[in-house]
Design a protein around this motif. Structure first.
Motif, PDB file in Angstrom:
ATOM      1  N   THR A 489       0.837  -1.205   0.000  1.00 58.68           N
ATOM      2  CA  THR A 489       0.000   0.000   0.000  1.00 58.68           C
ATOM      3  C   THR A 489       0.866   1.247   0.000  1.00 58.68           C
ATOM      4  N   CYS A 490       0.500   2.204  -0.814  1.00 56.06           N
ATOM      5  CA  CYS A 490       1.245   3.463  -0.886  1.00 56.06           C
ATOM      6  C   CYS A 490       0.976   4.289   0.371  1.00 56.06           C
ATOM      7  N   PRO A 491       2.001   4.645   1.140  1.00 59.86           N
ATOM      8  CA  PRO A 491       1.773   5.420   2.364  1.00 59.86           C
ATOM      9  C   PRO A 491       1.329   6.850   2.056  1.00 59.86           C
ATOM     10  N   GLY A 492       0.582   7.420   2.983  1.00 60.19           N
ATOM     11  CA  GLY A 492       0.188   8.820   2.861  1.00 60.19           C
ATOM     12  C   GLY A 492      -0.897   9.086   1.850  1.00 60.19           C
ATOM     13  N   THR A 493      -1.710   8.080   1.512  1.00 64.47           N
ATOM     14  CA  THR A 493      -2.740   8.276   0.489  1.00 64.47           C
ATOM     15  C   THR A 493      -4.144   7.947   0.982  1.00 64.47           C
ATOM     16  N   GLU A 494      -4.286   7.605   2.263  1.00 69.18           N
ATOM     17  CA  GLU A 494      -5.595   7.244   2.803  1.00 69.18           C
ATOM     18  C   GLU A 494      -6.205   8.448   3.523  1.00 69.18           C
ATOM     19  N   LEU A 495      -7.368   8.888   3.055  1.00 64.81           N
ATOM     20  CA  LEU A 495      -8.071   9.999   3.701  1.00 64.81           C
ATOM     21  C   LEU A 495      -9.052   9.512   4.753  1.00 64.81           C
ATOM     22  N   GLY A 496      -9.523   8.290   4.619  1.00 66.98           N
ATOM     23  CA  GLY A 496     -10.486   7.752   5.570  1.00 66.98           C
ATOM     24  C   GLY A 496     -11.893   8.237   5.280  1.00 66.98           C
ATOM     25  N   PRO A 497     -12.861   7.827   6.107  1.00 69.13           N
ATOM     26  CA  PRO A 497     -14.259   8.228   5.891  1.00 69.13           C
ATOM     27  C   PRO A 497     -14.422   9.747   6.042  1.00 69.13           C
ATOM     28  N   LEU A 498     -15.102  10.347   5.094  1.00 68.48           N
ATOM     29  CA  LEU A 498     -15.340  11.800   5.105  1.00 68.48           C
ATOM     30  C   LEU A 498     -16.812  12.069   4.793  1.00 68.48           C
ATOM     31  N   ASP A 499     -17.420  12.933   5.562  1.00 72.46           N
ATOM     32  CA  ASP A 499     -18.816  13.312   5.331  1.00 72.46           C
ATOM     33  C   ASP A 499     -18.842  14.766   4.872  1.00 72.46           C
ATOM     34  N   PHE A 500     -18.890  14.955   3.558  1.00 75.36           N
ATOM     35  CA  PHE A 500     -18.843  16.305   3.015  1.00 75.36           C
ATOM     36  C   PHE A 500     -20.164  17.053   3.194  1.00 75.36           C
ATOM     37  N   THR A 501     -21.228  16.340   3.532  1.00 77.31           N
ATOM     38  CA  THR A 501     -22.481  17.048   3.804  1.00 77.31           C
ATOM     39  C   THR A 501     -22.342  17.896   5.064  1.00 77.31           C
ATOM     40  N   GLN A 502     -21.619  17.383   6.065  1.00 71.02           N
ATOM     41  CA  GLN A 502     -21.404  18.169   7.275  1.00 71.02           C
ATOM     42  C   GLN A 502     -20.527  19.375   6.998  1.00 71.02           C
ATOM     43  N   ALA A 503     -19.484  19.185   6.197  1.00 71.94           N
ATOM     44  CA  ALA A 503     -18.607  20.302   5.863  1.00 71.94           C
ATOM     45  C   ALA A 503     -19.363  21.389   5.115  1.00 71.94           C
ATOM     46  N   ALA A 504     -20.216  20.991   4.184  1.00 71.91           N
ATOM     47  CA  ALA A 504     -20.987  21.972   3.416  1.00 71.91           C
ATOM     48  C   ALA A 504     -21.914  22.769   4.322  1.00 71.91           C
ATOM     49  N   ARG A 505     -22.602  22.102   5.212  1.00 70.56           N
ATOM     50  CA  ARG A 505     -23.564  22.786   6.080  1.00 70.56           C
ATOM     51  C   ARG A 505     -22.868  23.748   7.035  1.00 70.56           C
ATOM     52  N   PHE A 506     -21.644  23.420   7.435  1.00 71.28           N
ATOM     53  CA  PHE A 506     -20.886  24.337   8.279  1.00 71.28           C
ATOM     54  C   PHE A 506     -20.706  25.697   7.596  1.00 71.28           C
ATOM     55  N   PHE A 507     -20.483  25.669   6.270  1.00 69.05           N
ATOM     56  CA  PHE A 507     -20.283  26.913   5.531  1.00 69.05           C
ATOM     57  C   PHE A 507     -21.590  27.544   5.065  1.00 69.05           C
ATOM     58  N   GLY A 508     -22.712  26.889   5.331  1.00 67.92           N
ATOM     59  CA  GLY A 508     -24.005  27.445   4.937  1.00 67.92           C
ATOM     60  C   GLY A 508     -24.513  26.954   3.607  1.00 67.92           C
ATOM     61  N   VAL A 509     -23.991  25.821   3.124  1.00 72.35           N
ATOM     62  CA  VAL A 509     -24.403  25.246   1.842  1.00 72.35           C
ATOM     63  C   VAL A 509     -25.249  23.998   2.105  1.00 72.35           C
ATOM     64  N   GLU A 510     -26.391  23.922   1.469  1.00 74.00           N
ATOM     65  CA  GLU A 510     -27.238  22.733   1.590  1.00 74.00           C
ATOM     66  C   GLU A 510     -26.521  21.539   0.973  1.00 74.00           C
ATOM     67  N   ALA A 511     -26.817  20.343   1.511  1.00 75.60           N
ATOM     68  CA  ALA A 511     -26.087  19.164   1.048  1.00 75.60           C
ATOM     69  C   ALA A 511     -26.963  17.926   1.116  1.00 75.60           C
ATOM     70  N   VAL A 512     -26.620  16.941   0.267  1.00 80.57           N
ATOM     71  CA  VAL A 512     -27.341  15.666   0.221  1.00 80.57           C
ATOM     72  C   VAL A 512     -26.352  14.591  -0.203  1.00 80.57           C
ATOM     73  N   ARG A 513     -26.597  13.361   0.174  1.00 76.69           N
ATOM     74  CA  ARG A 513     -25.750  12.252  -0.249  1.00 76.69           C
ATOM     75  C   ARG A 513     -26.457  11.466  -1.346  1.00 76.69           C
ATOM     76  N   ALA A 514     -25.743  11.170  -2.413  1.00 71.69           N
ATOM     77  CA  ALA A 514     -26.316  10.380  -3.502  1.00 71.69           C
ATOM     78  C   ALA A 514     -26.546   8.954  -3.031  1.00 71.69           C
ATOM     79  N   GLU A 515     -27.765   8.441  -3.230  1.00 70.70           N
ATOM     80  CA  GLU A 515     -28.127   7.107  -2.753  1.00 70.70           C
ATOM     81  C   GLU A 515     -27.920   6.034  -3.813  1.00 70.70           C
ATOM     82  N   SER A 516     -27.831   6.442  -5.071  1.00 71.22           N
ATOM     83  CA  SER A 516     -27.638   5.492  -6.164  1.00 71.22           C
ATOM     84  C   SER A 516     -27.203   6.261  -7.396  1.00 71.22           C
ATOM     85  N   ALA A 517     -26.836   5.531  -8.451  1.00 68.74           N
ATOM     86  CA  ALA A 517     -26.461   6.191  -9.702  1.00 68.74           C
ATOM     87  C   ALA A 517     -27.646   6.931 -10.306  1.00 68.74           C
ATOM     88  N   ASP A 518     -28.815   6.336 -10.249  1.00 74.69           N
ATOM     89  CA  ASP A 518     -30.006   7.013 -10.768  1.00 74.69           C
ATOM     90  C   ASP A 518     -30.314   8.276  -9.970  1.00 74.69           C
TER      91      ASP A 518
END
Length: 542
Positions: A489-518
């Motif tokens: 495994t290449c070291p220094g390349t794992e970001l781990g689980p990230l929830d960008f919906t929380q980050a967006a809401r912190f800045f005042g941006v609405e957010a949603v998670r895609a549930e499927s390709a459709d």
């Protein structure tokens, strides 16, 4: 009648067509802000909370408006934060005029807080620098900066302006603007027409100069007149040829061996407005196959023969040069020959596209999504008049295979490679073209680098759809690591689980998670109905 220094700056900005100032101010910019507050018809100030986002917003805005954007940074620290954006702008040839306030000259020798060598910092990231030491030099230098930022090759120009200089009690004469004379068709087009017209297997490489100079229609006409297959230049920054056209053969990969293989079937190639096939990964050997007749057209004379020899080098404006070339080719290539080439190419490319689309559709599933399914869902959901701002690295390469775009200005990328550009660029693009839906397709690493741009998106209420491809790793590094044949495994390349919906809401941006390709495709299709920013977190799998 003369103007005080800060007011003279505003007078020139208005005259140069600047209607927005992108900045993050500090104490050294206060004299400029005071003049801005007092002026009745001053440009609007667009605030960013990090200079990387500030420069990226200006980059997106300049590309859409086709005129230089103005950036105000704060002293050495602010300039250093903005350097990544300036490097991107220089690589992408985006015209910017950038200023930073220097410390008061009366104590500069005492090494005051936040002072530094602004010219030294900026020099490697911009076309030119101006170290303003006398108020009388400021108006002329600023006029020069706007002219130079637009002159081929376009790019950012930097001015260092001491704080106390803007406060001087002096009257400055503002020189009038001198419009630059337009370039005409390149000399030597007749020779190029002979070579391209006599080719049995002609091809064209569409460079980003085509988009910058609004020459897409002229290039289509040239390609159709001789039936030449068209490739985008490696890692193209823009839509330089319609991806829906039967002659479109896709983007050349950013490696010399791959470019050489892709161009091997042709006997003659016209390279129009492309920057020397800048590679990403090293491979031995030249970019072009042996025996290929090369015609090169560019508005920048330094590009001709820069990285490879050309049988004919043409220097001139792309649109009139290509129109002239098309006129000459009409008399050299029989219409039935051109149409037969277009038909054969169209059948071949349609088969390849259908194969790729079938594989992507077969991978549709609930989240987490396969990368090629996510790319296809975005491409198939795009509103007809959408602008794609792409900084997605690995998924971006897949997206390029699926997008079906025709309208000039529909695709924006930065070949500069400095991460964190995409969010700010999308905000700037939306500010410039509020009536077009903007869809920013971003990698998770790129999003982390430019996250502060969401603050500006919320405060400006730009209706941008931010689509974050979230795989939790630096995928392109891991893929390259494996390609090098290194085990483990290449070291220094794992970001781990990230929830960008929380980050967006912190800045005042609405957010949603895609549930499927459709679901992702539906969200993208709704981009034209947005009244404010929305972030979509797209979980990806291997």
């Amino acid at each position: 009648m003369g103007q005080r220094p800060a007011l003279a700056v505003l007078d020139i900005l208005r005259d140069e067509g600047v209607d927005r100032i992108f900045g993050n101010p500090g104490t050294t910019e206060l004299p400029f802000l005071a003049a801005l507050a007092q002026a009745e018809d001053a440009p609007a100030y667009v605030l960013g909370v990090h200079e990387g986002s500030v420069v990226a917003m200006a980059d997106g805005y300049a590309r859409a408006t086709r005129r230089p954007a103005f950036v105000s940074l704060h002293i050495a620290a602010g300039l250093a934060n903005g350097l990544i954006g300036l490097l991107n702008a220089r690589r992408s040839r985006t015209p910017l005029v950038v200023t930073a306030g220097q410390q008061d000259r009366r104590h500069l020798q005492q090494d005051p807080m936040l002072s530094g060598d602004l010219i030294g910092l900026a020099a490697s990231a911009v076309k030119a620098t101006y170290d303003i030491q006398h108020a009388r030099d400021l108006p002329l230098a600023l006029r020069r900066a706007f002219a130079l930022a637009q002159r081929p090759p376009a790019g950012p120009v930097f001015l260092s302006i001491p704080m106390d200089l803007l406060q001087e009690d002096t009257e400055l004469e503002v020189p009038p603007r001198t419009p630059a004379p337009p370039l005409g068709p390149a000399p030597g087009i007749e020779r190029a027409a002979v070579l391209l017209g006599s080719a049995a297997r002609p091809a064209i490489v569409a460079g980003d100069g085509v988009a910058r100079e609004d020459a897409l229609g002229a290039l289509v006409r040239t390609a159709e007149t001789c039936g030449a297959v068209v490739h985008h230049q490696p890692m193209a920054d823009a839509l330089d040829f319609p991806t829906t056209h039967p002659l479109y053969a896709g983007m050349l990969p950013p490696r010399h061996d791959a470019v050489r293989a892709a161009l091997a079937p042709y006997d003659t190639v016209l390279i129009a407005g492309a920057h020397a096939f800048t590679p990403h990964h090293y491979t031995p050997g030249p970019a072009l196959p042996p025996g290929l007749t090369v015609l090169q057209l560019d508005s920048d004379p330094d590009e001709i023969g820069r990285n490879f020899p050309a049988e004919t080098g043409l220097v001139g404006a792309l649109a009139p040069s290509l129109h002239r070339l098309a006129d000459l080719l009409r008399d050299r290539v029989p219409e039935h020959t051109a149409k037969a080439r277009i038909l054969r190419a169209g059948e071949h490319h349609a088969t390849e596209r259908e194969r790729a689309e079938s594989a992507a559709r077969a991978a549709y599933s609930p989240a987490p999504l396969a990368p090629w399914a996510a790319a296809h869902a975005v491409a198939s959901g795009l509103p007809r008049d959408a602008v794609v701002v792409e900084e997605a690295i690995t998924v971006g390469l897949l997206l390029r295979r699926h997008v079906r775009l025709e309208r000039p200005g529909s695709y924006t990328h930065t070949v500069g490679g400095g991460l964190g550009w995409g969010i700010g660029a999308a905000v700037g693009r939306s500010l410039a073209e509020p009536d077009r839906p903007v869809v920013a397709v971003l990698g998770d690493g790129c999003t982390l680098f430019g996250l502060q741009g969401l603050w500006s998106a919320a405060r400006q209420n730009t209706p941008v759809l931010f689509v974050v491809m979230n795989n939790g790793v630096y995928r392109t590094l891991q893929d390259t690591y494996k390609a090098m044949g290194v085990e483990g495994t290449c070291p220094g390349t794992e970001l781990g689980p990230l929830d960008f919906t929380q980050a967006a809401r912190f800045f005042g941006v609405e957010a949603v998670r895609a549930e499927s390709a459709d679901h992702l495709r539906e969200l993208v299709a709704g981009a034209s109905d947005l009244t404010g920013p929305l972030l979509v977190d797209v979980p990806l799998r291997e």
